[in-house]
Design a protein around this motif. Structure first.
Motif, PDB file in Angstrom:
ATOM      1  N   VAL A 238       0.856  -1.426  -0.016  1.00  0.00           N
ATOM      2  CA  VAL A 238      -0.028  -0.003   0.025  1.00  0.00           C
ATOM      3  C   VAL A 238       1.020   1.074   0.107  1.00  0.00           C
ATOM      4  O   VAL A 238       1.827   1.518   0.979  1.00  0.00           O
ATOM      5  CB  VAL A 238      -1.050   0.109   1.312  1.00  0.00           C
ATOM      6  N   LEU A 239       0.639   2.324  -1.076  1.00  0.00           N
ATOM      7  CA  LEU A 239       1.545   3.212  -0.998  1.00  0.00           C
ATOM      8  C   LEU A 239       0.586   4.634  -0.857  1.00  0.00           C
ATOM      9  O   LEU A 239      -0.400   4.813  -1.568  1.00  0.00           O
ATOM     10  CB  LEU A 239       2.121   3.318  -2.512  1.00  0.00           C
ATOM     11  N   THR A 240       1.129   5.283  -0.056  1.00  0.00           N
ATOM     12  CA  THR A 240       0.219   6.766   0.155  1.00  0.00           C
ATOM     13  C   THR A 240       1.312   7.815   0.237  1.00  0.00           C
ATOM     14  O   THR A 240       2.374   7.586   0.732  1.00  0.00           O
ATOM     15  CB  THR A 240      -0.554   6.529   1.381  1.00  0.00           C
ATOM     16  N   GLY A 241       0.849   8.904   0.009  1.00  0.00           N
ATOM     17  CA  GLY A 241       1.374  10.252  -0.127  1.00  0.00           C
ATOM     18  C   GLY A 241       2.693  10.417  -1.216  1.00  0.00           C
ATOM     19  O   GLY A 241       3.618  10.974  -0.956  1.00  0.00           O
ATOM     20  N   GLU A 242       2.415   9.493  -2.330  1.00  0.00           N
ATOM     21  CA  GLU A 242       3.479   9.532  -3.357  1.00  0.00           C
ATOM     22  C   GLU A 242       3.709  10.986  -4.038  1.00  0.00           C
ATOM     23  O   GLU A 242       4.738  10.998  -4.694  1.00  0.00           O
ATOM     24  CB  GLU A 242       2.985   8.710  -4.658  1.00  0.00           C
ATOM     25  N   GLN A 243       2.643  11.916  -3.892  1.00  0.00           N
ATOM     26  CA  GLN A 243       2.905  13.310  -4.493  1.00  0.00           C
ATOM     27  C   GLN A 243       3.649  14.057  -3.441  1.00  0.00           C
ATOM     28  O   GLN A 243       4.083  15.385  -3.900  1.00  0.00           O
ATOM     29  CB  GLN A 243       1.547  13.935  -4.768  1.00  0.00           C
ATOM     30  N   THR A 244       3.984  13.680  -2.250  1.00  0.00           N
ATOM     31  CA  THR A 244       4.566  14.452  -1.273  1.00  0.00           C
ATOM     32  C   THR A 244       6.059  14.820  -1.897  1.00  0.00           C
ATOM     33  O   THR A 244       6.753  13.991  -2.452  1.00  0.00           O
ATOM     34  CB  THR A 244       4.871  13.777   0.058  1.00  0.00           C
ATOM     35  N   GLU A 245       6.527  16.132  -1.906  1.00  0.00           N
ATOM     36  CA  GLU A 245       7.716  16.347  -2.659  1.00  0.00           C
ATOM     37  C   GLU A 245       8.793  16.604  -1.839  1.00  0.00           C
ATOM     38  O   GLU A 245       8.811  16.863  -0.428  1.00  0.00           O
ATOM     39  CB  GLU A 245       7.437  17.735  -3.318  1.00  0.00           C
ATOM     40  N   LEU A 246       9.958  16.197  -2.199  1.00  0.00           N
ATOM     41  CA  LEU A 246      11.177  16.567  -1.336  1.00  0.00           C
ATOM     42  C   LEU A 246      12.436  16.777  -2.368  1.00  0.00           C
ATOM     43  O   LEU A 246      12.396  16.581  -3.518  1.00  0.00           O
ATOM     44  CB  LEU A 246      11.634  15.332  -0.464  1.00  0.00           C
ATOM     45  N   ASP A 247      13.434  17.390  -1.739  1.00  0.00           N
ATOM     46  CA  ASP A 247      14.603  17.902  -2.585  1.00  0.00           C
ATOM     47  C   ASP A 247      15.266  16.717  -3.514  1.00  0.00           C
ATOM     48  O   ASP A 247      15.197  15.420  -3.060  1.00  0.00           O
ATOM     49  CB  ASP A 247      15.799  18.231  -1.651  1.00  0.00           C
ATOM     50  N   LYS A 248      15.640  17.000  -4.820  1.00  0.00           N
ATOM     51  CA  LYS A 248      16.402  15.864  -5.743  1.00  0.00           C
ATOM     52  C   LYS A 248      17.455  15.246  -4.972  1.00  0.00           C
ATOM     53  O   LYS A 248      17.441  14.084  -5.246  1.00  0.00           O
ATOM     54  CB  LYS A 248      16.566  16.671  -6.868  1.00  0.00           C
ATOM     55  N   THR A 249      18.216  16.122  -4.516  1.00  0.00           N
ATOM     56  CA  THR A 249      19.438  15.470  -3.643  1.00  0.00           C
ATOM     57  C   THR A 249      19.225  14.428  -2.826  1.00  0.00           C
ATOM     58  O   THR A 249      19.482  13.229  -2.561  1.00  0.00           O
ATOM     59  CB  THR A 249      20.292  16.422  -3.366  1.00  0.00           C
ATOM     60  N   VAL A 250      18.233  14.928  -1.803  1.00  0.00           N
ATOM     61  CA  VAL A 250      17.735  13.808  -0.979  1.00  0.00           C
ATOM     62  C   VAL A 250      17.119  12.705  -1.635  1.00  0.00           C
ATOM     63  O   VAL A 250      17.523  11.513  -0.883  1.00  0.00           O
ATOM     64  CB  VAL A 250      16.721  14.602   0.236  1.00  0.00           C
ATOM     65  N   MET A 251      16.276  12.797  -2.568  1.00  0.00           N
ATOM     66  CA  MET A 251      15.542  11.774  -3.156  1.00  0.00           C
ATOM     67  C   MET A 251      16.483  10.519  -3.581  1.00  0.00           C
ATOM     68  O   MET A 251      16.446   9.372  -3.573  1.00  0.00           O
ATOM     69  CB  MET A 251      14.677  12.216  -4.186  1.00  0.00           C
ATOM     70  N   GLU A 252      17.750  11.119  -4.317  1.00  0.00           N
ATOM     71  CA  GLU A 252      18.658  10.222  -4.953  1.00  0.00           C
ATOM     72  C   GLU A 252      19.472   9.379  -4.010  1.00  0.00           C
ATOM     73  O   GLU A 252      19.624   8.228  -4.148  1.00  0.00           O
ATOM     74  CB  GLU A 252      19.711  11.115  -5.657  1.00  0.00           C
ATOM     75  N   LYS A 253      19.531  10.029  -2.541  1.00  0.00           N
ATOM     76  CA  LYS A 253      20.326   9.190  -1.726  1.00  0.00           C
ATOM     77  C   LYS A 253      19.347   8.276  -0.686  1.00  0.00           C
ATOM     78  O   LYS A 253      20.044   7.494   0.052  1.00  0.00           O
ATOM     79  CB  LYS A 253      20.741  10.302  -0.794  1.00  0.00           C
ATOM     80  N   ILE A 254      18.033   8.750  -0.627  1.00  0.00           N
ATOM     81  CA  ILE A 254      17.404   7.922   0.289  1.00  0.00           C
ATOM     82  C   ILE A 254      16.718   6.503  -0.545  1.00  0.00           C
ATOM     83  O   ILE A 254      16.158   5.427   0.360  1.00  0.00           O
ATOM     84  CB  ILE A 254      16.063   8.747   0.468  1.00  0.00           C
ATOM     85  N   GLY A 255      17.101   6.080  -1.897  1.00  0.00           N
ATOM     86  CA  GLY A 255      16.624   4.918  -2.342  1.00  0.00           C
ATOM     87  C   GLY A 255      16.990   3.903  -1.940  1.00  0.00           C
ATOM     88  O   GLY A 255      16.433   3.078  -1.408  1.00  0.00           O
ATOM     89  N   ASP A 256      18.245   3.578  -1.742  1.00  0.00           N
ATOM     90  CA  ASP A 256      18.916   2.455  -1.086  1.00  0.00           C
ATOM     91  C   ASP A 256      18.568   2.124   0.452  1.00  0.00           C
ATOM     92  O   ASP A 256      18.095   1.061   0.516  1.00  0.00           O
ATOM     93  CB  ASP A 256      20.424   2.560  -1.156  1.00  0.00           C
ATOM     94  N   PRO A 257      18.434   3.237   1.241  1.00  0.00           N
ATOM     95  CA  PRO A 257      18.174   2.828   2.633  1.00  0.00           C
ATOM     96  C   PRO A 257      16.532   2.380   2.432  1.00  0.00           C
ATOM     97  O   PRO A 257      16.087   1.311   3.494  1.00  0.00           O
ATOM     98  CB  PRO A 257      18.128   4.148   3.432  1.00  0.00           C
ATOM     99  N   LEU A 258      15.837   2.813   1.782  1.00  0.00           N
ATOM    100  CA  LEU A 258      14.320   2.654   1.445  1.00  0.00           C
ATOM    101  C   LEU A 258      14.217   1.100   1.135  1.00  0.00           C
ATOM    102  O   LEU A 258      13.412   0.370   1.732  1.00  0.00           O
ATOM    103  CB  LEU A 258      13.580   3.502   0.679  1.00  0.00           C
TER     104      LEU A 258
END
Length: 523
Positions: A238-258
């Protein structure tokens, strides 16, 4: 691979294993970068590989194998000639020693082909000629060539704000040309207008860097599907809040921990259908990913309705590893925190999903490097929730300027719980450890910043200074400072880029009077 590949939880051998399922695979390893044993860092990847794959496949299938290491390696995929592709892997290996394909510094775009070959990080010599010249698209992970898609509404807003700024500048210019004291109210109005325009412009530019987190979330349906098939489990994502925005740099680095946390929930958290039925649960487990804004942060939650953390097993492992004394009494929260210790794993055997030596400590380290924090809440038989808090942007933050001796430093406002005047009767000294300060019903360690930064002068007597209580990964610390100055938004300049990494400092900024103030890294 880039040197940090192993630190993101990726294992090249598993990728090779997947490639071998597509066709015949020949592997050549390049170990020229391997240092002497005494200089070896076990977390750094020193090898690079050249792979030759023969069989019926298209390039999209090969790209899929390397999907998780996009940005963590330099990869090129080259198609061989038809007659070369039909040769044996041994002959191909020999051929490639003399005639190595040209390197493209990223993953090329998917392109349907009947036969394909892979060459990873090979030294560039003469490119292999082919009847069908492959289309190459270089997407370097280097910031100088990175691009971002921006909605026209954001660009229009920026253009309007620049127009406002030009009008304000023109008005201030006219006042400056023929200024006298009677025009002071106009000057103050103009400066207030300029401040408003600058703030709006800054917020508008930050919005340009913001992307919806769906870019990260979209990879998980496939991952969950593949893993549940392998583990024999039934899971609803179940995915919610997909349209929540965050900084591009943060997004690139959070992928692996997730990815690591999702794999953890699927492997350790959610049970098999038989066990779920035995526990009076639905056969199908639920894994939820949720993102939302809270204050100046973005919060990402990964929760499941599985078995929860096995506190007994975690404690037993911690005692075995000497991390906890056998007779030590720990609260459930403290036991949950043990999973973030380096090298900690409760996996009974090593598989391609668990026990690979890359644990939750790497997840926490990666999140902390973004100025964020991760915490876990778990209830036996009910499920677990991992909560990640991240700053919305890495470029600008709200800061509190403090004075220590003759220096000014900045503490991120988000880290500050409160500031108190020191009551000397509440200070306790611990032999050989330092000082503690009693605030309400708890003691917090007291750190004198002038000692940390080796400063001369300033306030020595505690009762004449202030204590700034800051939050650091679930516990509090009191920083002793001379005085609190203004609060302001600061633009963070990287120390690492312009100088080198300095322990205790997150970066620097330039204050209104042109002087440099260092930003404290609270963790």
């Amino acid at each position: 691979p880039l040197p940090h590949l192993l630190q993101t939880g990726n294992e090249p051998i598993r990728m090779f294993r997947e490639l071998a399922e597509l066709g015949e695979l020949a592997v050549t390893v390049n170990d020229e970068e391997l240092p002497p044993f005494t200089d070896l860092d076990p977390e750094i990847c020193y090898f690079s590989w050249e792979l030759t794959l023969t069989g019926e496949m298209d390039e999209a299938q090969i790209n899929e194998v390397f999907e998780w290491v996009d940005g963590d390696c330099e990869l090129t995929i080259e198609r061989l000639q038809e007659n070369e592709a039909s040769d044996s892997p041994e002959l191909l290996q020999e051929q490639q020693r003399h005639d190595k394909p040209e390197v493209v510094e990223a993953v090329s775009q998917p392109m349907a082909t009947d036969h394909a070959s892979i060459a990873v990080d090979a030294p560039s010599k003469t490119p292999i000629k082919s009847d069908v010249a492959p289309k190459k698209k270089t997407v370097s992970s280097d910031a100088s060539t990175a691009s971002i898609r921006v909605g026209t509404d954001k660009v229009d807003s920026l253009v309007n704000l620049v127009g406002e700024l030009v009008i304000t500048q023109s008005m201030l210019g006219q006042i400056g040309d023929n200024f006298d004291v009677s025009m002071l109210p106009q000057l103050i109005d103009g400066l207030e207008q300029l401040e408003r325009n600058t703030r709006e412009l800054q917020e508008s530019i930050m919005r340009i860097r913001m992307l919806p987190i769906s870019f990260v979330f979209n990879r998980f349906p496939r991952l969950v599907h593949d893993m549940t098939s392998k583990l024999g489990k039934q899971v609803e994502l179940v995915l919610t809040g997909e349209q929540t925005e965050l900084d591009k740099t943060v997004m690139e680095k959070i992928g692996d921990p997730l990815v690591h946390l999702v794999r953890n929930s699927l492997d350790h958290g959610l049970e098999t259908p038989e066990k779920r039925l035995a526990a009076n649960k639905s056969e199908t487990g639920v894994l939820k990913l949720n993102a939302y804004h809270q204050g100046g942060n973005i919060v990402i939650e990964i929760s499941d309705d599985g078995a929860g953390l096995n506190e007994e097993k975690i404690l037993q492992k911690a005692i075995e590893k000497g991390l906890v004394e056998p007779n030590e009494s720990l609260s459930p929260e403290k036991i949950h925190e043990l999973i973030f210790l380096p090298g900690f794993s409760t996996a009974d055997q090593v598989s391609d999903l668990s026990g690979r030596g890359v644990g939750m400590d790497v997840v926490r380290k990666n999140i902390n490097s973004l100025g964020g924090a991760v915490e876990v809440k778990s209830e036996s038989g009910i499920g677990s929730t991992f909560t990640i808090r991240l700053p919305l942007t890495l470029a600008i933050m709200d800061g509190q300027i403090i004075q220590v001796a003759d220096q000014r430093y900045i503490i991120p406002l988000i880290s500050i719980i409160e500031s108190v005047e020191v009551d000397i009767s509440k200070v306790k000294k611990v032999t050989g450890k330092g000082e503690l300060y009693k605030i309400r019903d708890e003691y917090v360690p007291l750190i004198r910043l002038r000692h940390v930064f080796n400063l001369d002068g300033g306030i020595e007597e505690l009762e004449h200074g202030l204590l700034v209580i800051v939050d650091c990964e679930d516990y509090k610390i009191g920083l002793f400072v001379d005085e609190l100055l203004a609060q302001q938004q600061v633009v963070i300049k990287s120390l690492e880029t312009n100088f080198r990494k300095v322990k205790g400092l997150a970066g620097a900024t330039i204050l209104g009077d042109g002087t440099v103030a260092l930003i404290l890294d609270i963790a």
